[in-house]
Design an enzyme around this catalytic site. Structure first.
Site, mmCIF file in Angstrom:
data_model
loop_
_atom_site.group_PDB
_atom_site.id
_atom_site.type_symbol
_atom_site.label_atom_id
_atom_site.label_comp_id
_atom_site.label_asym_id
_atom_site.label_seq_id
_atom_site.Cartn_x
_atom_site.Cartn_y
_atom_site.Cartn_z
ATOM 1 N N CYS A 1 0.616 -1.129 0.086
ATOM 2 C CA CYS A 1 0.116 -0.136 -0.034
ATOM 3 C C CYS A 1 0.961 1.217 0.038
ATOM 4 O O CYS A 1 2.072 1.047 0.246
ATOM 5 C CB CYS A 1 -0.898 0.008 1.227
ATOM 6 S SG CYS A 1 -0.005 -0.195 2.715
ATOM 7 N N CYS B 1 2.867 1.782 3.102
ATOM 8 C CA CYS B 1 4.045 0.830 3.081
ATOM 9 C C CYS B 1 5.159 1.166 2.522
ATOM 10 O O CYS B 1 6.318 1.090 3.138
ATOM 11 C CB CYS B 1 3.472 -0.635 2.614
ATOM 12 S SG CYS B 1 2.066 -1.235 3.273
#
Lengths: 80, 356
Positions: free
Chosen positions: A11, A14
Site C-alpha cells: 500500500c 508501506c
C-alpha cells in the site's frame, strides 16, 4: 547489519514507511537491510491488524502508522 | 550502552501545551475563514468579475466560489476532529472487546466500533485474519468490515456540508443498521466453508515475540497524526470536490427546476438500484459526487437514489472486493456483496419514502 521488515501488501503507506526507514538509517549512520514482507500468511505471524507494520530485529515495534523520523531513529539506534 | 530512559522519550509538558495552543489558534483561524467565505464569494462574483445578480452565470459562479472553500474547510476541520477521536480506538482494542462476544450483541458492537475504529481498506485482510484467529464469529467480523468503509468520514462530512446534519445522521444510522443486519445474515449461511483455508492455518509461530506496540499516545502525537491524515485525505479528494462542485454549480444555474423528477425522481422505481449499480465501480470520487448529487436533488432527483449511490460507492468498492478476495472464496464474496447491496437498496427506498 540491522534487519528491518516492513509488513504490508504494497500500500502507499508501506512504501512511504520503507522510504522513511532508509532515509533515517542513512541520516543516523545505521546499516540496515530492509525487507518487504508482502505475503499475508507471513505478515500475520506478527499478529498485526493494520498495515504497515514495522519489525526491527524480529520484534514488532509499530503497526498501522508511519512513525515520525525521530521515533524511527530511536527504534533503530539501540537495536544496532 | 544503555538505551535512553523512557521518560526522556516522552514529549515534555511544554510540547503538549504548545500542541494545544497550536490547535486552538488553528480553530480560531478556521472560524474566521469560514465566516469570511460568503461575503468574499459575493464580492468576487458581483463586484470584481461584475456578473449581474440573479443571472444564470452569476448564480453559478457565486455558488462555486462559495461552495468550494466551504466544503474544503468543513472537510479539513471535521476530518481532523474525527481522526483525533479515532486515535482513542485501535483495531487491537476493538478485537479485544469483540472476542468472546456472541452473535447479536457482537454484531451491534462490531458495527458501532467499525465506525469509530480507524480503518483503511488496505488493512482489510490482516484485520479479517486477526479477528478470525481471535475466535470472533465470522458474522460479527463481517458487521465490522461492512460498517468501517460504509460509514466513511469523507462521505459523512460531504453529506453534512451539502445536505445538512439530518441527512448525515440518517446516513450514519442506516449504515450501522445495514452492517448489523448483513453480519447477522451472513453468519447464518455457515460462511466458514467459503473462507480460504490458509486463514485457519496461520499460527503465530512460537519463536515470535508478540508485543502490543503503540501503548499510549500523547496529545501532541494524536494531533500530529490527525494533521497528517487530514492533509492526506484532503490532498487526495480536493480535485474531485472542485470538479464536482463545478458541475453542480452548472446544474444549479442552468437546469430548469424539476427537470429530473421524471428520470431520477421518487416515482421512478429504478432510480435506487441504478444508483447502486453506478456506485460500485467508482471509488474515491465519492467526494466529488455529493455536490453533483445535491444539485440533482434540487432539480427533482430523489434523495434515496442519491444516498444509495453514495453507500455503494464507499461500501462496495471494487478495490476492496479485490483485496477481500484474498481471504474469501468467490461464493462468500458474492454473498457479502449481495447482502450489503440489498441493504443499501432497501435504505434507498426508505429514504425516498421518509424524506418527502
Amino acid at each position: 547489519m540491522l534487519n528491518v521488515k516492513v509488513l504490508g501488501p504494497g500500500c502507499a503507506n508501506c512504501k512511504r514507511l520503507e522510504q522513511a526507514v532508509q532515509r533515517v538509517a542513512g541520516a543516523i549512520g545505521v546499516a540496515v537491510e530492509v525487507e518487504k514482507v508482502t505475503d499475508y500468511a507471513e505478515i500475520m505471524k506478527w499478529d498485526v491488524l493494520q498495515t504497515p507494520g514495522l519489525v526491527v530485529n524480529g520484534k514488532l515495534v509499530a503497526a498501522g502508522r508511519i512513525p515520525s523520523d525521530e521515533e524511527i531513529a530511536r527504534l533503530l539506534k539501540p537495536a544496532a | 550502552m544503555n538505551p535512553l530512559p523512557t521518560s526522556s522519550l516522552r514529549p515534555t509538558h511544554r510540547t503538549e501545551t504548545r500542541a494545544f495552543a497550536l490547535v486552538a489558534l488553528s480553530a480560531i483561524a478556521w472560524v474566521a475563514a469560514y465566516s469570511a467565505i460568503l461575503p468574499l464569494a459575493e464580492w468576487l462574483t458581483y463586484d470584481v468579475i461584475r456578473l449581474a445578480r440573479g443571472s444564470h452565470l452569476g448564480e453559478s459562479v457565486a455558488f462555486f466560489l462559495y461552495d468550494v472553500p466551504k466544503i474544503l474547510l468543513l472537510l479539513s476541520g471535521m476530518i481532523f476532529v474525527i481522526t483525533v477521536i479515532q486515535s482513542f480506538f485501535s483495531p487491537e482494542r476493538t478485537r479485544a472487546v469483540l472476542s468472546g462476544k456472541r452473535e447479536g450483541v457482537g454484531n451491534v458492537l462490531a458495527a458501532a466500533l467499525g465506525v469509530l475504529t480507524p480503518f483503511c481498506s488496505c488493512s482489510a485482510v490482516p484485520l479479517f485474519i486477526g479477528f478470525v484467529k481471535a475466535g470472533i464469529p465470522l458474522g460479527v467480523t463481517f458487521s465490522f468490515l461492512t460498517a468501517a468503509p460504509l460509514v466513511n468520514e469523507v462521505a459523512l462530512v460531504m453529506l453534512f456540508g451539502t445536505f445538512g446534519w439530518q441527512v448525515a445522521a440518517l446516513y450514519a444510522f442506516t449504515g450501522v443498521t445495514i452492517a448489523v443486519i448483513s453480519g447477522v445474515v451472513i453468519g447464518k449461511t455457515r460462511p466458514e466453508r467459503f473462507v480460504e483455508p490458509f486463514v485457519f492455518q496461520i499460527g503465530t509461530s512460537g519463536t515470535q515475540t508478540i508485543q502490543s506496540p503503540d501503548a499510549q499516545l500523547t496529545w501532541s502525537e494524536r494531533f500530529a497524526t490527525a494533521w497528517r491524515t487530514t492533509r492526506d485525505i484532503v490532498g487526495k479528494v480536493w480535485p474531485f470536490i472542485v470538479v464536482g462542485i463545478g458541475i453542480g454549480a452548472g446544474i444549479h444555474g442552468f437546469v430548469p427546476q424539476d427537470a429530473l423528477a421524471g428520470i431520477l425522481g421518487r416515482e421512478a422505481w429504478w432510480s435506487v438500484p441504478a444508483g447502486v449499480l453506478l456506485g460500485v465501480p467508482l471509488y474515491s470520487n465519492a467526494a466529488g459526487i455529493v455536490p453533483v448529487a445535491q444539485a440533482l436533488v434540487s432539480k427533482g432527483a430523489a434523495l434515496g437514489a442519491v444516498l444509495a449511490f453514495m453507500m455503494a460507492v464507499v461500501g462496495l468498492s471494487l478495490p476492496e472486493m479485490i483485496i477481500l478476495r484474498r481471504v474469501l472464496k468467490p461464493r462468500l464474496l458474492a454473498t457479502f456483496v449481495a447482502v450489503v447491496a440489498t441493504g443499501i437498496i432497501f435504505t434507498g427506498y426508505l429514504f425516498n419514502w421518509v424524506l418527502r
